[in-house]
Design a protein around this motif. Structure first.
Motif, PDB file in Angstrom:
ATOM      1  N   ASP A   1     -77.809 -33.735  22.418  1.00 58.79           N
ATOM      2  CA  ASP A   1     -79.227 -34.025  22.643  1.00 58.79           C
ATOM      3  C   ASP A   1     -79.466 -35.106  23.687  1.00 58.79           C
ATOM      4  O   ASP A   1     -80.614 -35.425  24.005  1.00 58.79           O
ATOM      5  CB  ASP A   1     -79.902 -34.442  21.330  1.00 58.79           C
ATOM      6  CG  ASP A   1     -79.883 -33.329  20.292  1.00 58.79           C
ATOM      7  OD1 ASP A   1     -79.734 -32.149  20.683  1.00 58.79           O
ATOM      8  OD2 ASP A   1     -80.007 -33.638  19.093  1.00 58.79           O
ATOM      9  N   GLY A   2     -78.383 -35.724  24.183  1.00 60.51           N
ATOM     10  CA  GLY A   2     -78.527 -36.766  25.186  1.00 60.51           C
ATOM     11  C   GLY A   2     -78.996 -38.097  24.640  1.00 60.51           C
ATOM     12  O   GLY A   2     -79.604 -38.889  25.354  1.00 60.51           O
ATOM     13  N   VAL A   3     -78.717 -38.368  23.372  1.00 64.87           N
ATOM     14  CA  VAL A   3     -79.099 -39.629  22.740  1.00 64.87           C
ATOM     15  C   VAL A   3     -77.882 -40.544  22.733  1.00 64.87           C
ATOM     16  O   VAL A   3     -76.772 -40.113  22.388  1.00 64.87           O
ATOM     17  CB  VAL A   3     -79.587 -39.382  21.286  1.00 64.87           C
ATOM     18  CG1 VAL A   3     -79.893 -40.689  20.584  1.00 64.87           C
ATOM     19  CG2 VAL A   3     -80.785 -38.458  21.284  1.00 64.87           C
ATOM     20  N   SER A   4     -78.053 -41.796  23.096  1.00 64.86           N
ATOM     21  CA  SER A   4     -76.914 -42.716  23.108  1.00 64.86           C
ATOM     22  C   SER A   4     -76.527 -43.093  21.681  1.00 64.86           C
ATOM     23  O   SER A   4     -77.353 -43.081  20.770  1.00 64.86           O
ATOM     24  CB  SER A   4     -77.240 -43.978  23.903  1.00 64.86           C
ATOM     25  OG  SER A   4     -78.129 -44.794  23.181  1.00 64.86           O
ATOM     26  N   PHE A   5     -75.250 -43.417  21.514  1.00 64.78           N
ATOM     27  CA  PHE A   5     -74.755 -43.814  20.192  1.00 64.78           C
ATOM     28  C   PHE A   5     -75.429 -45.103  19.728  1.00 64.78           C
ATOM     29  O   PHE A   5     -75.645 -45.302  18.538  1.00 64.78           O
ATOM     30  CB  PHE A   5     -73.244 -44.007  20.208  1.00 64.78           C
ATOM     31  CG  PHE A   5     -72.458 -42.723  20.343  1.00 64.78           C
ATOM     32  CD1 PHE A   5     -73.078 -41.482  20.346  1.00 64.78           C
ATOM     33  CD2 PHE A   5     -71.093 -42.763  20.469  1.00 64.78           C
ATOM     34  CE1 PHE A   5     -72.350 -40.317  20.458  1.00 64.78           C
ATOM     35  CE2 PHE A   5     -70.345 -41.597  20.583  1.00 64.78           C
ATOM     36  CZ  PHE A   5     -70.978 -40.363  20.586  1.00 64.78           C
ATOM     37  N   GLU A   6     -75.748 -45.990  20.669  1.00 63.32           N
ATOM     38  CA  GLU A   6     -76.421 -47.235  20.311  1.00 63.32           C
ATOM     39  C   GLU A   6     -77.805 -46.952  19.730  1.00 63.32           C
ATOM     40  O   GLU A   6     -78.196 -47.544  18.727  1.00 63.32           O
ATOM     41  CB  GLU A   6     -76.551 -48.160  21.537  1.00 63.32           C
ATOM     42  CG  GLU A   6     -75.243 -48.717  22.026  1.00 63.32           C
ATOM     43  CD  GLU A   6     -74.523 -47.793  23.010  1.00 63.32           C
ATOM     44  OE1 GLU A   6     -75.045 -46.703  23.335  1.00 63.32           O
ATOM     45  OE2 GLU A   6     -73.410 -48.149  23.417  1.00 63.32           O
ATOM     46  N   ASP A   7     -78.531 -46.034  20.374  1.00 66.16           N
ATOM     47  CA  ASP A   7     -79.864 -45.684  19.882  1.00 66.16           C
ATOM     48  C   ASP A   7     -79.812 -45.004  18.520  1.00 66.16           C
ATOM     49  O   ASP A   7     -80.723 -45.149  17.710  1.00 66.16           O
ATOM     50  CB  ASP A   7     -80.581 -44.771  20.873  1.00 66.16           C
ATOM     51  CG  ASP A   7     -80.947 -45.488  22.164  1.00 66.16           C
ATOM     52  OD1 ASP A   7     -80.968 -46.734  22.165  1.00 66.16           O
ATOM     53  OD2 ASP A   7     -81.209 -44.793  23.167  1.00 66.16           O
ATOM     54  N   ALA A   8     -78.719 -44.278  18.259  1.00 69.99           N
ATOM     55  CA  ALA A   8     -78.568 -43.572  16.983  1.00 69.99           C
ATOM     56  C   ALA A   8     -78.024 -44.488  15.886  1.00 69.99           C
ATOM     57  O   ALA A   8     -77.967 -44.088  14.729  1.00 69.99           O
ATOM     58  CB  ALA A   8     -77.641 -42.384  17.160  1.00 69.99           C
TER      59      ALA A   8
ATOM     60  N   LEU B   1     -74.924 -45.666  15.693  1.00 70.27           N
ATOM     61  CA  LEU B   1     -73.530 -45.344  15.374  1.00 70.27           C
ATOM     62  C   LEU B   1     -72.559 -46.453  15.774  1.00 70.27           C
ATOM     63  O   LEU B   1     -71.454 -46.512  15.260  1.00 70.27           O
ATOM     64  CB  LEU B   1     -73.110 -44.039  16.043  1.00 70.27           C
ATOM     65  CG  LEU B   1     -73.785 -42.790  15.495  1.00 70.27           C
ATOM     66  CD1 LEU B   1     -73.509 -41.582  16.385  1.00 70.27           C
ATOM     67  CD2 LEU B   1     -73.315 -42.531  14.077  1.00 70.27           C
ATOM     68  N   LEU B   2     -72.973 -47.315  16.679  1.00 70.17           N
ATOM     69  CA  LEU B   2     -72.103 -48.402  17.113  1.00 70.17           C
ATOM     70  C   LEU B   2     -72.615 -49.727  16.561  1.00 70.17           C
ATOM     71  O   LEU B   2     -73.794 -50.056  16.684  1.00 70.17           O
ATOM     72  CB  LEU B   2     -72.039 -48.471  18.651  1.00 70.17           C
ATOM     73  CG  LEU B   2     -71.436 -47.240  19.323  1.00 70.17           C
ATOM     74  CD1 LEU B   2     -71.429 -47.434  20.832  1.00 70.17           C
ATOM     75  CD2 LEU B   2     -70.043 -46.973  18.823  1.00 70.17           C
ATOM     76  N   ARG B   3     -71.700 -50.451  15.936  1.00 66.35           N
ATOM     77  CA  ARG B   3     -72.066 -51.758  15.390  1.00 66.35           C
ATOM     78  C   ARG B   3     -71.946 -52.801  16.472  1.00 66.35           C
ATOM     79  O   ARG B   3     -71.338 -52.586  17.511  1.00 66.35           O
ATOM     80  CB  ARG B   3     -71.113 -52.101  14.229  1.00 66.35           C
ATOM     81  CG  ARG B   3     -71.231 -51.156  13.063  1.00 66.35           C
ATOM     82  CD  ARG B   3     -70.399 -51.629  11.901  1.00 66.35           C
ATOM     83  NE  ARG B   3     -68.985 -51.633  12.182  1.00 66.35           N
ATOM     84  CZ  ARG B   3     -68.121 -50.743  11.714  1.00 66.35           C
ATOM     85  NH1 ARG B   3     -68.545 -49.776  10.930  1.00 66.35           N
ATOM     86  NH2 ARG B   3     -66.844 -50.822  12.007  1.00 66.35           N
ATOM     87  N   SER B   4     -72.511 -53.982  16.193  1.00 67.17           N
ATOM     88  CA  SER B   4     -72.376 -55.074  17.143  1.00 67.17           C
ATOM     89  C   SER B   4     -70.907 -55.425  17.275  1.00 67.17           C
ATOM     90  O   SER B   4     -70.108 -55.195  16.373  1.00 67.17           O
ATOM     91  CB  SER B   4     -73.183 -56.278  16.686  1.00 67.17           C
ATOM     92  OG  SER B   4     -72.694 -56.752  15.451  1.00 67.17           O
ATOM     93  N   ARG B   5     -70.530 -55.997  18.376  1.00 64.32           N
ATOM     94  CA  ARG B   5     -69.126 -56.186  18.709  1.00 64.32           C
ATOM     95  C   ARG B   5     -68.324 -56.999  17.704  1.00 64.32           C
ATOM     96  O   ARG B   5     -67.263 -56.598  17.304  1.00 64.32           O
ATOM     97  CB  ARG B   5     -69.001 -56.846  20.066  1.00 64.32           C
ATOM     98  CG  ARG B   5     -69.309 -55.910  21.179  1.00 64.32           C
ATOM     99  CD  ARG B   5     -68.975 -56.550  22.479  1.00 64.32           C
ATOM    100  NE  ARG B   5     -69.280 -55.612  23.539  1.00 64.32           N
ATOM    101  CZ  ARG B   5     -69.092 -55.875  24.793  1.00 64.32           C
ATOM    102  NH1 ARG B   5     -68.617 -57.036  25.152  1.00 64.32           N
ATOM    103  NH2 ARG B   5     -69.378 -54.982  25.686  1.00 64.32           N
ATOM    104  N   TYR B   6     -68.777 -58.145  17.319  1.00 68.51           N
ATOM    105  CA  TYR B   6     -67.937 -59.041  16.537  1.00 68.51           C
ATOM    106  C   TYR B   6     -68.468 -59.262  15.126  1.00 68.51           C
ATOM    107  O   TYR B   6     -68.372 -60.338  14.596  1.00 68.51           O
ATOM    108  CB  TYR B   6     -67.772 -60.389  17.260  1.00 68.51           C
ATOM    109  CG  TYR B   6     -67.181 -60.212  18.639  1.00 68.51           C
ATOM    110  CD1 TYR B   6     -65.834 -59.892  18.773  1.00 68.51           C
ATOM    111  CD2 TYR B   6     -67.948 -60.305  19.767  1.00 68.51           C
ATOM    112  CE1 TYR B   6     -65.293 -59.702  20.027  1.00 68.51           C
ATOM    113  CE2 TYR B   6     -67.402 -60.121  21.013  1.00 68.51           C
ATOM    114  CZ  TYR B   6     -66.071 -59.819  21.145  1.00 68.51           C
ATOM    115  OH  TYR B   6     -65.517 -59.633  22.369  1.00 68.51           O
ATOM    116  N   GLY B   7     -68.972 -58.264  14.521  1.00 72.06           N
ATOM    117  CA  GLY B   7     -69.436 -58.474  13.170  1.00 72.06           C
ATOM    118  C   GLY B   7     -70.271 -57.438  12.657  1.00 72.06           C
ATOM    119  O   GLY B   7     -70.555 -56.510  12.321  1.00 72.06           O
TER     120      GLY B   7
END
Length: 123
Positions: free
Chosen positions: A108-115, A117-123
């Motif tokens: 669908d062209g949606v970024s993982f960040e917008d969905a 799915l990706l957590r913040s880097r250090y926590g």
């Protein structure tokens, strides 16, 4: 983790020709009778070996199919572990669900960040 280390040590000993020390286990080590309800509860909390392997296979397939984008989600879920095989049952299922969702995001062209799915880097 300790059990895995023991298994690796035993395998290394076998390759070196050293026989592992075996001990007979008597009936005293066996727990008292387990009720049917306890057995059912234990069976429901543990995932069947074949089902677990199916989840792992599907996760590997999705990573191969979609490449590095999916690998980031897997690496995030397995941080501090040797691989997906060491994930607890609930986390393995969650990873599989996340990857299926990530697959939809790619289509669908949606970024993982917008969905989410990706957590913040250090926590």
């Amino acid at each position: 983790m300790d059990k895995l280390a023991e298994l690796i040590a035993l395998r290394a000993q076998r390759k070196l020709g050293v026989k592992p020390k075996l001990a007979a286990v008597g009936s005293a080590a066996r727990p008292d009778k387990i009720s049917a309800a306890q057995m059912l509860a234990e069976a429901q909390t543990k995932m069947d070996v074949m089902v677990r392997e199916s989840h792992c296979r599907m996760i590997r397939h999705l990573v191969r199919r979609w490449g590095g984008q999916m690998q980031v989600v897997v690496d995030q879920a397995c941080f501090g572990l040797a691989g997906i095989e060491q994930l607890p049952d609930e986390d393995l299922i969650q990873l599989h669900q996340d990857l299926e969702r990530a697959q939809d995001c790619i289509r669908d062209g949606v970024s993982f960040e917008d969905a989410g799915l990706l957590r913040s880097r250090y926590g």
